[in-house]
Design a protein around this motif. Structure first.
Motif, PDB file in Angstrom:
ATOM      1  N   ASP A   1       0.828  -1.237   0.079  1.00 57.55           N
ATOM      2  CA  ASP A   1       0.074   0.400  -0.023  1.00 57.55           C
ATOM      3  C   ASP A   1       0.703   1.382  -0.039  1.00 57.55           C
ATOM      4  N   VAL A   2       2.013   0.878   0.893  1.00 48.30           N
ATOM      5  CA  VAL A   2       2.928   2.222   0.907  1.00 48.30           C
ATOM      6  C   VAL A   2       3.362   2.500  -0.368  1.00 48.30           C
ATOM      7  N   ILE A   3       4.189   1.996  -1.106  1.00 47.96           N
ATOM      8  CA  ILE A   3       4.716   1.716  -1.978  1.00 47.96           C
ATOM      9  C   ILE A   3       4.005   2.389  -3.443  1.00 47.96           C
ATOM     10  N   GLN A   4       2.784   2.121  -3.565  1.00 49.32           N
ATOM     11  CA  GLN A   4       2.124   2.691  -3.934  1.00 49.32           C
ATOM     12  C   GLN A   4       1.398   3.785  -4.562  1.00 49.32           C
ATOM     13  N   ALA A   5       1.334   3.913  -2.678  1.00 50.66           N
ATOM     14  CA  ALA A   5       1.047   5.213  -2.890  1.00 50.66           C
ATOM     15  C   ALA A   5       2.029   6.249  -3.163  1.00 50.66           C
TER      16      ALA A   5
ATOM     17  N   LYS B   1      25.736   0.397  16.906  1.00 53.03           N
ATOM     18  CA  LYS B   1      27.188   0.462  17.087  1.00 53.03           C
ATOM     19  C   LYS B   1      28.000  -0.626  16.179  1.00 53.03           C
ATOM     20  N   GLN B   2      29.123  -0.305  16.301  1.00 52.41           N
ATOM     21  CA  GLN B   2      29.980  -1.386  15.261  1.00 52.41           C
ATOM     22  C   GLN B   2      29.980  -2.928  16.141  1.00 52.41           C
ATOM     23  N   HIS B   3      29.948  -3.896  15.105  1.00 53.00           N
ATOM     24  CA  HIS B   3      30.605  -5.702  15.591  1.00 53.00           C
ATOM     25  C   HIS B   3      28.651  -5.885  15.999  1.00 53.00           C
ATOM     26  N   LYS B   4      27.254  -4.829  15.912  1.00 55.46           N
ATOM     27  CA  LYS B   4      25.994  -4.929  16.132  1.00 55.46           C
ATOM     28  C   LYS B   4      25.518  -5.294  14.573  1.00 55.46           C
ATOM     29  N   GLU B   5      24.753  -6.036  14.434  1.00 54.65           N
ATOM     30  CA  GLU B   5      23.995  -6.117  13.744  1.00 54.65           C
ATOM     31  C   GLU B   5      22.563  -5.070  12.604  1.00 54.65           C
ATOM     32  N   ALA B   6      23.170  -3.764  11.995  1.00 56.40           N
ATOM     33  CA  ALA B   6      22.270  -3.834  11.111  1.00 56.40           C
ATOM     34  C   ALA B   6      20.153  -3.175  11.770  1.00 56.40           C
ATOM     35  N   ASN B   7      20.123  -2.617  12.297  1.00 54.41           N
ATOM     36  CA  ASN B   7      18.603  -2.257  13.018  1.00 54.41           C
ATOM     37  C   ASN B   7      17.156  -1.464  11.826  1.00 54.41           C
ATOM     38  N   MET B   8      18.470  -0.888  11.636  1.00 54.75           N
ATOM     39  CA  MET B   8      16.995   0.651  10.395  1.00 54.75           C
ATOM     40  C   MET B   8      18.236   0.694   9.014  1.00 54.75           C
ATOM     41  N   LEU B   9      16.749   0.644   8.136  1.00 56.03           N
ATOM     42  CA  LEU B   9      17.233   0.961   6.947  1.00 56.03           C
ATOM     43  C   LEU B   9      17.033   2.459   6.179  1.00 56.03           C
ATOM     44  N   LEU B  10      17.837   3.204   5.603  1.00 54.52           N
ATOM     45  CA  LEU B  10      17.293   4.021   4.765  1.00 54.52           C
ATOM     46  C   LEU B  10      17.651   3.899   3.467  1.00 54.52           C
ATOM     47  N   ILE B  11      16.382   4.432   2.306  1.00 54.55           N
ATOM     48  CA  ILE B  11      16.309   4.400   0.988  1.00 54.55           C
ATOM     49  C   ILE B  11      15.626   5.146   0.291  1.00 54.55           C
ATOM     50  N   GLU B  12      16.334   5.981  -1.120  1.00 48.95           N
ATOM     51  CA  GLU B  12      15.775   6.719  -1.082  1.00 48.95           C
ATOM     52  C   GLU B  12      15.768   6.229  -2.992  1.00 48.95           C
ATOM     53  N   ALA B  13      14.579   6.291  -3.998  1.00 48.60           N
ATOM     54  CA  ALA B  13      14.205   5.976  -5.026  1.00 48.60           C
ATOM     55  C   ALA B  13      14.195   6.730  -6.152  1.00 48.60           C
ATOM     56  N   ILE B  14      13.995   7.099  -7.351  1.00 51.01           N
ATOM     57  CA  ILE B  14      13.739   8.015  -7.931  1.00 51.01           C
ATOM     58  C   ILE B  14      12.717   7.295  -8.731  1.00 51.01           C
ATOM     59  N   ARG B  15      11.473   7.845  -9.146  1.00 54.83           N
ATOM     60  CA  ARG B  15      10.266   7.305 -10.376  1.00 54.83           C
ATOM     61  C   ARG B  15      10.754   7.085 -11.753  1.00 54.83           C
TER      62      ARG B  15
ATOM     63  N   LEU C   1       9.046  -4.215  -4.901  1.00 54.06           N
ATOM     64  CA  LEU C   1       8.132  -3.367  -4.902  1.00 54.06           C
ATOM     65  C   LEU C   1       8.373  -2.345  -5.403  1.00 54.06           C
ATOM     66  N   CYS C   2       9.407  -1.726  -5.220  1.00 53.43           N
ATOM     67  CA  CYS C   2      10.127  -0.108  -6.013  1.00 53.43           C
ATOM     68  C   CYS C   2      10.031  -0.602  -7.749  1.00 53.43           C
ATOM     69  N   ARG C   3      10.772  -1.681  -7.823  1.00 58.54           N
ATOM     70  CA  ARG C   3      10.667  -2.363  -9.214  1.00 58.54           C
ATOM     71  C   ARG C   3       9.536  -2.233 -10.354  1.00 58.54           C
ATOM     72  N   ALA C   4       8.591  -2.893  -9.366  1.00 53.55           N
ATOM     73  CA  ALA C   4       7.655  -3.021  -9.629  1.00 53.55           C
ATOM     74  C   ALA C   4       6.279  -1.945  -9.738  1.00 53.55           C
ATOM     75  N   HIS C   5       6.707  -0.939  -9.435  1.00 49.83           N
ATOM     76  CA  HIS C   5       5.897   0.449  -9.589  1.00 49.83           C
ATOM     77  C   HIS C   5       6.803   1.571  -9.726  1.00 49.83           C
ATOM     78  N   HIS C   6       7.645   1.417 -10.697  1.00 45.30           N
ATOM     79  CA  HIS C   6       8.895   1.918 -11.851  1.00 45.30           C
ATOM     80  C   HIS C   6       9.472   3.421 -10.188  1.00 45.30           C
ATOM     81  N   LEU C   7       9.759   2.639  -9.826  1.00 49.50           N
ATOM     82  CA  LEU C   7      10.681   3.466  -8.697  1.00 49.50           C
ATOM     83  C   LEU C   7      11.466   2.399  -8.276  1.00 49.50           C
ATOM     84  N   GLU C   8      12.943   3.217  -9.135  1.00 46.50           N
ATOM     85  CA  GLU C   8      14.213   2.864  -8.574  1.00 46.50           C
ATOM     86  C   GLU C   8      14.875   3.420  -7.732  1.00 46.50           C
TER      87      GLU C   8
END
Length: 246
Positions: A153-157, A200-214, A183-190
């Protein structure tokens, strides 16, 4: 300024000029919103920005420190919508920030399609289809779990409202990365920029920031990792600069 129940009026991080209404039982913003507001590429002088799943309006208010563009927030929870509106009124930002109370899936007749320079969203993270997996607090359940909207729903919006060549910026959990990319590629968001955030270092990532262009061309840039805390538990220099704007 009228405060309801356990609401409080907090400073917006280190900014002495902006205040925001928060509540420990309804909603208080967290680090993911701050990181997204700093990560997103936005027009500086003119333009239109859309923030979906706005909560108490923290991302539009943070963006107002970076741009003169108009920012529209959409929030499904009426209580949070009113918190956001009152915060904007208190800070006299009504000319730049406006909010709509409603479902992002049902904005077609309200929001102009293919017209926003940037769309940002800090969506619910967790699928958790079973009610037993939800938070006992209804406000937190809606904010954190996909009960009112899914990632699809979010990607479609985002695709519906961002202009061709415009940008979509999301914060999410790393375990949903493949879903986001598909989902981004399926909706023409590259997807064009991505950054993993680590406590902190030596810990697993717990957040993801991502930006796409229509309708963008393929080519994903992976930014250096962002570490939030040093070994002693204090903010890293980079995190401190992002959080407090030093």
């Amino acid at each position: 300024m009228e405060l309801i129940g356990d609401e409080r009026l907090d400073y917006l991080l280190a900014d002495e000029h902006l205040r925001i209404i928060q509540s420990k039982t309804v909603f208080a913003f967290s680090l993911d919103a701050v990181l997204l507001a700093r990560f997103a590429s936005i027009p500086i002088q003119r333009g239109n920005i859309l923030d979906l799943c706005s909560g108490n309006g923290v991302i539009p208010m943070l963006l107002s420190k970076r741009t003169k563009a108009h920012v529209t927030g959409v929030e499904i929870q009426e209580r949070l919508y009113h918190m956001a509106k009152r915060s904007v009124q208190y800070n006299e930002l009504e000319a730049q920030i406006s909010f709509i109370h409603g479902d992002l899936k049902e904005m077609k007749d309200i929001l102009p399609q293919s017209s926003y320079d940037t769309v940002t969203c800090n969506p619910p993270y967790f699928k958790t289809p079973k009610a037993t997996e939800h938070n006992v607090n209804e406000h937190l359940t809606i904010a954190r779990h996909e009960v009112k909207c899914t990632l699809l729903d979010v990607i479609q919006a985002c695709k519906r409202y961002v202009k061709p060549g415009g940008k979509v910026a999301l914060v999410h959990r790393p375990e949903r990365l493949v879903d986001i990319l598909e989902l981004c590629r399926a909706h023409h968001l590259e997807p064009k920029r991505m950054q993993l955030v680590y406590p902190k270092q030596h810990k697993e990532a717990n957040m993801l920031l991502i930006e796409a262009i229509r309708d963008g061309k393929p080519g994903l840039k992976i930014l250096p990792p962002l570490f939030i805390y040093d070994k002693d538990g204090t903010y890293t220099k980079e995190a401190e600069e992002i959080i407090y704007g030093n």
